[in-house]
Write a protein that holds these residues in place. Structure first.
Motif, mmCIF file in Angstrom:
data_model
loop_
_atom_site.group_PDB
_atom_site.id
_atom_site.type_symbol
_atom_site.label_atom_id
_atom_site.label_comp_id
_atom_site.label_asym_id
_atom_site.label_seq_id
_atom_site.Cartn_x
_atom_site.Cartn_y
_atom_site.Cartn_z
ATOM 1 N N ILE A 199 1.082 -1.255 -0.217
ATOM 2 C CA ILE A 199 -0.237 -0.234 -0.118
ATOM 3 C C ILE A 199 0.798 1.025 -0.210
ATOM 4 C CG2 ILE A 199 -1.877 1.438 1.351
ATOM 5 C CD1 ILE A 199 -2.579 -1.194 1.947
ATOM 6 N N ALA A 200 0.303 2.172 -1.377
ATOM 7 C CA ALA A 200 1.646 3.756 -0.899
ATOM 8 C C ALA A 200 0.558 4.723 -0.481
ATOM 9 C CB ALA A 200 2.027 3.571 -2.664
ATOM 10 N N VAL A 201 1.070 5.561 0.715
ATOM 11 C CA VAL A 201 -0.318 6.189 0.839
ATOM 12 C C VAL A 201 1.143 7.851 0.900
ATOM 13 C CG1 VAL A 201 -0.848 7.356 3.261
ATOM 14 C CG2 VAL A 201 -0.284 4.318 2.765
ATOM 15 N N ASN A 202 0.217 8.358 0.269
ATOM 16 C CA ASN A 202 0.971 9.583 -0.352
ATOM 17 C C ASN A 202 0.448 10.464 1.452
ATOM 18 O OD1 ASN A 202 2.066 12.063 -0.732
ATOM 19 N ND2 ASN A 202 1.185 12.563 -2.178
ATOM 20 N N CYS A 203 1.410 10.734 2.526
ATOM 21 C CA CYS A 203 0.889 11.168 3.907
ATOM 22 C C CYS A 203 0.848 12.708 3.240
ATOM 23 C CB CYS A 203 2.117 11.755 4.788
ATOM 24 S SG CYS A 203 2.323 9.547 5.058
ATOM 25 N N GLY A 204 1.611 13.617 2.170
ATOM 26 C CA GLY A 204 1.250 15.142 2.170
ATOM 27 C C GLY A 204 -0.371 15.243 1.718
ATOM 28 N N ALA A 205 -1.039 14.421 0.860
ATOM 29 C CA ALA A 205 -2.123 14.814 -0.239
ATOM 30 C C ALA A 205 -3.529 13.978 0.773
ATOM 31 C CB ALA A 205 -2.152 13.838 -0.740
ATOM 32 N N ILE A 206 -3.076 13.525 2.203
ATOM 33 C CA ILE A 206 -4.374 13.449 3.037
ATOM 34 C C ILE A 206 -4.490 14.661 3.866
ATOM 35 C CG2 ILE A 206 -5.311 11.470 4.733
ATOM 36 C CD1 ILE A 206 -3.846 9.624 3.474
ATOM 37 N N PRO A 207 -5.873 14.948 4.088
ATOM 38 C CA PRO A 207 -6.066 15.971 5.281
ATOM 39 C C PRO A 207 -5.427 15.640 6.964
ATOM 40 C CG PRO A 207 -7.912 15.100 3.787
ATOM 41 C CD PRO A 207 -7.314 14.355 3.605
ATOM 42 N N GLU A 208 -5.068 16.614 7.485
ATOM 43 C CA GLU A 208 -4.142 15.769 8.821
ATOM 44 C C GLU A 208 -5.978 15.370 10.005
ATOM 45 O OE1 GLU A 208 -2.183 19.163 10.381
ATOM 46 O OE2 GLU A 208 -2.165 18.379 12.710
ATOM 47 N N GLY A 209 -7.142 16.044 9.235
ATOM 48 C CA GLY A 209 -8.021 15.265 10.362
ATOM 49 C C GLY A 209 -8.615 13.750 10.346
ATOM 50 N N THR A 210 -7.885 13.065 8.709
ATOM 51 C CA THR A 210 -9.162 11.807 8.646
ATOM 52 C C THR A 210 -7.303 10.960 8.363
ATOM 53 O OG1 THR A 210 -8.362 12.510 6.300
ATOM 54 C CG2 THR A 210 -10.474 12.584 7.507
ATOM 55 N N ILE A 211 -5.644 11.246 8.339
ATOM 56 C CA ILE A 211 -4.808 10.307 8.577
ATOM 57 C C ILE A 211 -4.613 9.423 9.314
ATOM 58 C CG2 ILE A 211 -3.498 12.071 9.215
ATOM 59 C CD1 ILE A 211 -2.271 10.794 7.107
#
Ligand code: ATP
Ligand code: MG
Length: 420
Positions: free
Chosen positions: A66-78
């Motif tokens: 699984i590749a997760v782009n940490c910069g693209a997920i809103p802080e509230g849901t990460i």
């Protein structure tokens, strides 16, 4: 162990630079272990293939990647994305959800742009790294997971640590092994090779002859700074492939595609493209134009084939209405959305030769007409694009050229050519 060459081929990595080879070799070496790896390097250097190599050469290869782009997920849901949440954990949490760390159990998680993780998430991540434990948002139950983490960053992590944005302990946990990918300007030996590869890919994609650089242009290409690295090089190759009629590119031409490098011409391309191939409106337009061209080529081929194999009246009628539909009114929009209809039905090709109705002369004329129509409609589209851009920018050439992604000089030439 798979050789570096084989890995490059498998993952579409071009280049023979020693630092690149070392990076790939390191990935191969750490793959069978569970060591955390941090991939570093500027934007666009090709960091994304490293975690894929590591995963596919590890004993986890049958597990999830699984590749997760940490910069693209809103802080509230990460936190919820990564670790899951319990039903009722927050408004809208109507169901329990499993996070990536649960789903990727026995697999690999690639945390891209890891420097963007909020501090609270960093605490949770540290815990997973230390003992494989995590807790869903809104839960008190400790869960276990067995995930290998590969992270990547294009920012200076020491800066981030100094500014208190990234935990130092987490940084050391993540970067047991660091794999650094060199910027393109440090891989001068690979630049022209990559360009030729992209040029040939785009030639195939757009069904046009490949562009090639003359000697001077090649020199300029190699000397350029490439701050957007391979992603930028690929974009430049694509733009030239699409826009330049003359397939031999001179240094003067090339310079128009290289932002503010040598300084004597206005910067043309300021935007860095995202990974998605056609992110801007302009690119979509070009794609439409070139899809249209290739559809027309197909049609030409079909027409020739029909004339060689003969045509029944019924099929001829069908074909004519098809041609009418394509060339007739200017409803290109509709045409593009009804691709199935424009694809020749198979039965067209199984017509017995004895019902042929065209002679050599017809064939010649018809083929010629098609050719003319094709250039005409491309010409019209180009004219229309330029006119609209000029209108939108109230006749300001500089702004219109920028919007079209061409240089002012090219626009000036086109204005003269089209007598606008
Ligand atoms: N050696 C290479 N050969 C062929 N294509 C490459 C190579 N390196 C990178 N690319 C291509 O360049 C583009 C950018 O690569 P990638 O997305 O991996 O960059 P990145 O290092 O993750 O950048 P960012 O930090 O901006 O996410 C991709 O389209 C990738 O396929
Ligand atoms: Mg990336």
């Amino acid at each position: 162990m798979e050789s570096i060459q084989a890995i490059k081929q498998r993952f579409g990595i071009i280049g023979n630079n020693a630092a690149l080879n070392r990076a790939i070799e390191k990935a191969i070496q750490v793959a069978p272990t569970d060591i955390s790896v941090l991939v570093t390097g500027e934007s666009g250097v090709g960091k994304e293939s490293i975690p894929k190599i590591i995963h596919s050469l590890s004993h986890r290869k049958h597990g999830k990647y699984i590749a997760v782009n940490c910069g693209a997920i809103p802080e509230g849901t990460i936190d919820s994305e990564l670790f899951g949440h319990e039903k009722g954990a927050f408004t809208g949490a109507t169901q329990t959800r499993n996070g990536y760390f649960e789903v990727a159990d026995n697999g690999t998680i690639f945390l891209d742009e890891v420097g963007e993780l909020p501090l609270t998430t960093q605490v949770r991540l540290l815990r997973v790294l230390e003992n494989g434990e995590f807790i869903k948002v809104g839960s008190s139950k400790v869960q276990k997971t067995n995930v290998r983490i590969v992270a990547a960053t294009n920012v200076n992590m020491f800066e981030a640590i100094k500014k208190g944005k990234f935990r130092e302990d987490l940084y050391y946990r993540l970067s047991t092994v660091e794999i650094h990918l060199p910027p393109l300007r440090a891989r001068k030996d690979d630049i022209h090779l990559l360009f030729r590869k992209f040029a040939s890919d785009f030639a195939m994609k757009y069904k046009m002859p490949s562009i090639r650089l003359n000697e001077e242009a090649t020199e300029m290409l190699v000397k350029y700074r490439w701050s957007g690295n391979i992603r930028q090089l690929r974009n430049v190759a694509e733009q030239i492939s699409v826009l330049e009629e003359n397939r031999t590119v001179t240094a003067e031409k090339l310079r128009q595609y290289l932002p503010n490098n040598t300084g004597n011409l206005p910067a043309v391309i300021e935007k860095e493209k995202s990974d998605s191939d056609f992110s801007s409106e302009r690119e979509i337009l070009y794609k439409v134009l070139f899809d249209m061209k290739s559809d027309l080529n197909d049609l030409k081929k079909l027409t020739m084939e029909l004339m060689q194999h003969g045509v029944s009246q019924k099929v001829k009628d069908e074909n004519e209405s098809l041609i009418q539909k394509i060339y007739g009114d200017d409803e290109t929009e509709e045409f593009f959305h009804e691709e199935e209809e424009t694809t020749p039905p198979v039965k067209l090709l199984s017509i017995p030769p004895e019902v042929s109705v065209m002679n050599e002369e017809d064939k010649y004329h018809f083929a010629e007409d098609v050719e003319e129509e094709e250039t005409l409609s491309l010409h019209d589209k180009e004219l229309e694009l330029i006119k609209k851009a000029l209108e939108r920018n109230k006749g300001k050439r500089k702004a219109a050229a920028k919007e079209l992604g061409i240089s002012e000089r090219t626009l000036y030439r086109k204005i003269k050519q089209f007598d606008l």
